[in-house]
Design a protein around this motif. Structure first.
Motif, mmCIF file in Angstrom:
data_model
loop_
_atom_site.group_PDB
_atom_site.id
_atom_site.type_symbol
_atom_site.label_atom_id
_atom_site.label_comp_id
_atom_site.label_asym_id
_atom_site.label_seq_id
_atom_site.Cartn_x
_atom_site.Cartn_y
_atom_site.Cartn_z
ATOM 1 N N ARG A 141 0.848 -1.048 -0.038
ATOM 2 C CA ARG A 141 -0.026 0.070 0.086
ATOM 3 C C ARG A 141 0.837 1.425 0.066
ATOM 4 N N GLU B 41 -12.799 2.585 -4.780
ATOM 5 C CA GLU B 41 -11.289 2.120 -4.248
ATOM 6 C C GLU B 41 -11.388 2.573 -2.787
ATOM 7 N N ILE C 124 -7.777 -1.071 -2.175
ATOM 8 C CA ILE C 124 -6.933 -1.070 -3.392
ATOM 9 C C ILE C 124 -7.068 -2.178 -4.207
ATOM 10 N N LYS D 43 -3.523 -3.589 -8.738
ATOM 11 C CA LYS D 43 -2.428 -2.708 -8.327
ATOM 12 C C LYS D 43 -1.530 -3.355 -7.224
#
Length: 876
Positions: A769, A799, A804, A808
């Motif tokens: 993250r 999101e 997330i 990604k």
């Protein structure tokens, strides 16, 4: 005039014949039984009246042959051995012939081997017996044995029998040896011998030699011409065979049934059924009536070349012409009905079979069981099965297969056990394979594996390639790719050679971005087994490499193929379109047309898509028009979607809607059309038409899934922009409960890692993250904001609530690993749902900043990111 095209050979037996063939060594099983009353024979022998005794025996031998009773043969032979201590070769030759004609060639060999002296008639008897049984290899061995004995030389009656065996066993070497012998023995003017030599050369494919021999023959009869025609037919040179027929007519000889049947049969075998039909008509024009062999060849030819309906029609024509079908004809007609799954026609042929007395024929019975099973009429199939007095393994397999195919694996297993317990006909490898296939296709993997594991240990039947193929294909059908690949590796470790069916079954399991290593492993297997020359395998390899993101490998395979078909061209074109290589796809299409390869439906769908990628609207419209006008291909849904995207990619939203408005109502109501229109409107900011397309989609597809949720959210956002009440949409939708979280998969050092949207509990989620936030913070005002603003806000809100997105997380994981190891990378990610615009922009940014190539395959398309650009051209 001598027919000498071979040098005269001395009659020397080749060194390879060092002893009598082991297969002919005698084994004594003659029962020592007394005749009921042998006093008369005993009296003749005791008084030295052997001539009368032998004459009497000759009469008894003929009686045994007439009665076809082996039991009487054994009794008579026992009596001969008892009272005739030194039988002469004439009597022993009669005994050889007696056993052979009564169906016991083994007993004939026993007598033959015990003979102290063999003459020409003896050798003729045993060779003639083998010829009648079509044991061609034995006939050739007997010839060498006879030459080794050295006392007897074949004559002009025996040579043709031996040469016939050479023809049918394709033994040109022995044929050439006999040719030399015939010249030396002065038999080169004997027509029967010459025709037999000619037949050897023709059937063995030595056509130039056959042609020379034919031309030097003093006399050519129909047999000579038929031998030459047969040779050219077997070589597939039908035009040359037809030329010979014309030459034959010029010589004053009209072709007979054999000539025409050979030619017609060869055409059918080569798949030239229309040519065969014309020849059959020409046959009738020449006054030769087609016989049962002609009709059977035609019916079988059409049936085996996927023209089954015509095969059934021919069977009816045959009956109307007055020609009575034989068992093979009936079987072929039933098999055609089976493939058509036309039980009504099948029943009609069944009635004909009964009327003609073929109801008891095991081949006909097997075809009926197979036909009724494939047509789903298991009761009828079982009635035929139960009433068959004679069954072979194919009969049992057809009935068991019928139950398995219908899902009645329990009943099939009962029949399988009954087959095992009967002791007469045991299950073979096909039976076991049918059971394994039945279980796994019906979802019972445990039973299938149990059958697989016990077939060798308990059943005593060795697994073959088809056994492994059945497991692999079944597991793939149920989505168990990893298990299927595991079975494939186990198959190889057990020394079982994969065939083209294995490869074609397993390749779809590798048609994704994270299976490239497995795909290359299979490719090595293909090369090792020399399967790359098979067209279907090469086509599948091109397709699989393209879907796995390796279009360069697809291009190499395509470039090295010695021959291609329409599937090859289409597969390569589709691969180019998948990778966004529009110019290459268009160039390939133009090259294909220059090669005079006729495009089909699939070709045009890909090519129109390619013109859409290239934003060449007018050219794409022209191709669509040519498809219908020049090639008479009726457009289908794929073509309509391709045209909508053709307009959409170039921003011609109004033209796209106009095109859909002019479509037939059935196609215009398909969700694929409206998805394409919605994408067009979203990408080019036409809010009004986007609302219309979204509402239509929700009307057509109200089911709960991720696509429906995406459309609903988008339409609600568009309502806000237009000031429309959301209540009107709520009335049209069901409660959405079928939403599934986005998942992404990535392969790292032979391990596949799974990432779930919003789940930071695995693989150091906090670091992932943090890495993502640093990348995004540097790009708040980036030029990569290329989507509609109406979609961006919704994606950012989603999101924040969900977490997330999975792709990604996968990218962060891959790039962190790459930085630690200081290795440039190609990153491959597979995602289960459509990639959102936010993640798409993120992937473009990462590819540019980190100098890497990124492949992401989502539920809509394949994205290849490089230097900040995506192969989809930001349109998906």
């Amino acid at each position: 005039m001598e027919i000498a095209i071979l040098p005269c050979k001395t009659i020397i037996i080749p060194s390879k014949i060092s002893e009598y063939p082991s297969k002919f060594k005698a084994f004594s099983r003659i029962a020592q039984q007394k005749l009921a009353n042998d006093a008369y024979l005993k009296g003749l022998c005791n008084h030295g009246r052997l001539t009368e005794a032998i004459s009497s025996l000759d009469s008894l031998i003929e009686s045994c042959i007439d009665s076809n009773s082996l039991d009487l043969c054994y009794k008579l032979h026992a009596t001969v051995k008892k009272w005739v201590k030194e039988p002469d070769p004439f009597l022993e030759t009669k005994l050889v012939g007696m056993y052979a004609k009564c169906g016991s060639l083994d007993d004939a060999f026993i007598v033959f081997e015990e003979m102290r002296q063999r003459n020409l008639y003896t050798w003729s008897a045993i060779i003639g017996a083998c010829s009648r049984e079509k044991r061609w290899g034995d006939v050739v061995e007997l010839f060498y044995w006879m030459m080794k004995d050295g006392d007897v030389i074949p004559d002009n009656f025996l040579f043709p029998k031996i040469l016939q065996a050479c023809s049918n066993s394709r033994d040109a070497e022995t044929g050439r040896l006999i040719h030399g012998m015939a010249i030396k023995l002065g038999l080169s003017r004997e027509l029967r011998v010459n025709n037999s030599i000619l037949s050897v050369y023709a059937k063995c494919g030595l056509l130039s030699l056959a042609e020379k021999f034919f031309e030097r023959m003093e006399v050519n009869d129909r047999v000579s011409w038929n031998a030459m025609i047969t040779g050219y037919c077997h070589a597939g040179q039908i035009n040359e065979a037809e030329r010979l027929i014309e030459s034959m007519k010029e010589e004053g000889l009209e072709p007979d049934e054999i000539t025409w049947n050979v030619l017609i049969s060869s055409c059918n075998h080569l798949g030239k059924c229309d040519v065969a039909k014309k020849l059959m008509n020409a046959m009738e024009t020449c006054g030769v009536k087609p016989d049962v062999f002609t009709w059977t060849s035609m019916i079988l030819g059409f049936a085996q070349n996927n023209r089954r309906l015509e095969a059934v029609k021919l069977f009816r024509e045959m009956l109307l012409s007055g020609v009575v079908p034989n068992g093979i004809t009936v079987m072929s007609a039933i098999s055609a009905c089976s493939s058509l799954k036309d039980v009504r026609k099948g029943k009609e042929v069944h009635l004909v079979a009964i009327k003609l007395g073929h109801g008891e024929d095991v081949l006909v019975g097997n075809s009926l069981v197979d036909m009724y099973s494939k047509c789903g009429k298991l009761d009828s199939a079982r009635r035929v099965f139960d009433t068959m007095s004679e069954k072979d393994v194919y009969t049992w397999n057809s009935m068991i297969g019928g139950y398995c195919q219908a899902g009645y694996c329990g009943v099939a297993h009962d029949l399988f056990k009954q087959m095992q317990e009967s002791g007469f006909i045991l299950p073979n490898v096909v039976t076991w394979n049918v059971m394994i296939t039945g279980y796994i296709q019906n979802g019972d993997e445990d039973e299938a594996m149990d059958m697989f594991n016990t077939m060798e240990k308990i059943g005593g039947v060795k697994r073959d390639t088809a056994t492994w193929n059945a497991l692999i294909a079944g597991l793939l059908d149920h989505g168990q790719k990893n298990k299927a690949l595991g079975i494939f590796r186990q198959m190889q470790s057990c020394g079982v050679k994969p065939n083209s069916v294995t490869v074609l079954s397993i390749l779809p399991a590798c048609a994704n971005l994270i299976a490239v290593k497995k795909l290359k492993e299979i490719h090595c297997c293909v090369v090792k087994r020399s399967l790359e020359s098979e067209l279907s395998v090469a086509n599948s390899m091109i397709d699989t490499y393209a879907k796995a993101g390796e279009i360069e490998y697809s291009k190499k395979i395509f470039a090295n193929m010695p021959s291609v078909d329409i599937i090859t061209w289409n597969t390569m074109t589709t691969g180019y379109v998948l990778h966004g290589c529009a110019d290459e796809a268009i160039e390939l299409f133009e090259h294909m047309t220059r090669q005079e390869c006729r495009p089909n439906r699939g070709t045009f769908a890909s090519v129109i898509s390619a013109y859409g990628l290239a934003k060449k609207v007018e050219e794409g419209k022209r191709v669509f028009s040519n498809m219908t006008e020049e090639y008479q291909i009726v457009p289908c849904l794929d073509h309509y979607v391709a045209v909508v995207n053709l307009y959409g990619r170039s921003g011609k939203v109004d033209e796209a809607f106009e095109f859909v408005a002019n479509m037939a109502s059935e196609e215009s109501e398909d969700v694929s059309i409206w998805r394409a229109l919605l994408t067009c409107c979203r990408r080019h900011g036409n809010v009004k038409l986007a609302i219309h397309a979204g509402e239509k989609l929700l009307e057509l597809e109200p089911d709960n899934n991720n696509d429906t949720l995406f459309v609903r959210k988008l339409v609600l956002q568009l309502y806000d922009l237009r000031g429309i009440s959301k209540e009107s949409l709520k009335m049209k939708r069901k409660e959405t409960t079928g939403y599934s979280l986005g998942r992404s998969w990535i392969e790292e050092k032979n391990t596949v890692h799974t990432f779930v949207s919003g789940d930071l509990r695995q693989l150091d989620g906090k670091s992932l993250r943090s890495w993502i936030e640093r990348v995004e913070s540097c790009n708040k005002e980036s030029q990569y904001r290329d989507m509609l603003s109406i979609e961006e806000e919704e994606e950012e809100e989603e999101e924040e609530s969900v977490g997330i997105h999975s792709e990604k997380l996968a990218l962060a994981f891959a790039l962190i690993k790459s930085c630690r190891e200081s290795t440039p990378r190609t990153i491959r990610v597979v995602k289960n749902v459509r990639m959102c615009g936010n993640c798409h922009r993120f992937a473009k940014l990462v590819s540019k900043r980190h100098g890497c190539e990124i492949y992401i395959s989502d539920s809509k398309s394949l994205h290849h990111f490089k230097n900040g650009v995506c192969s989809c051209r930001d349109y998906w």
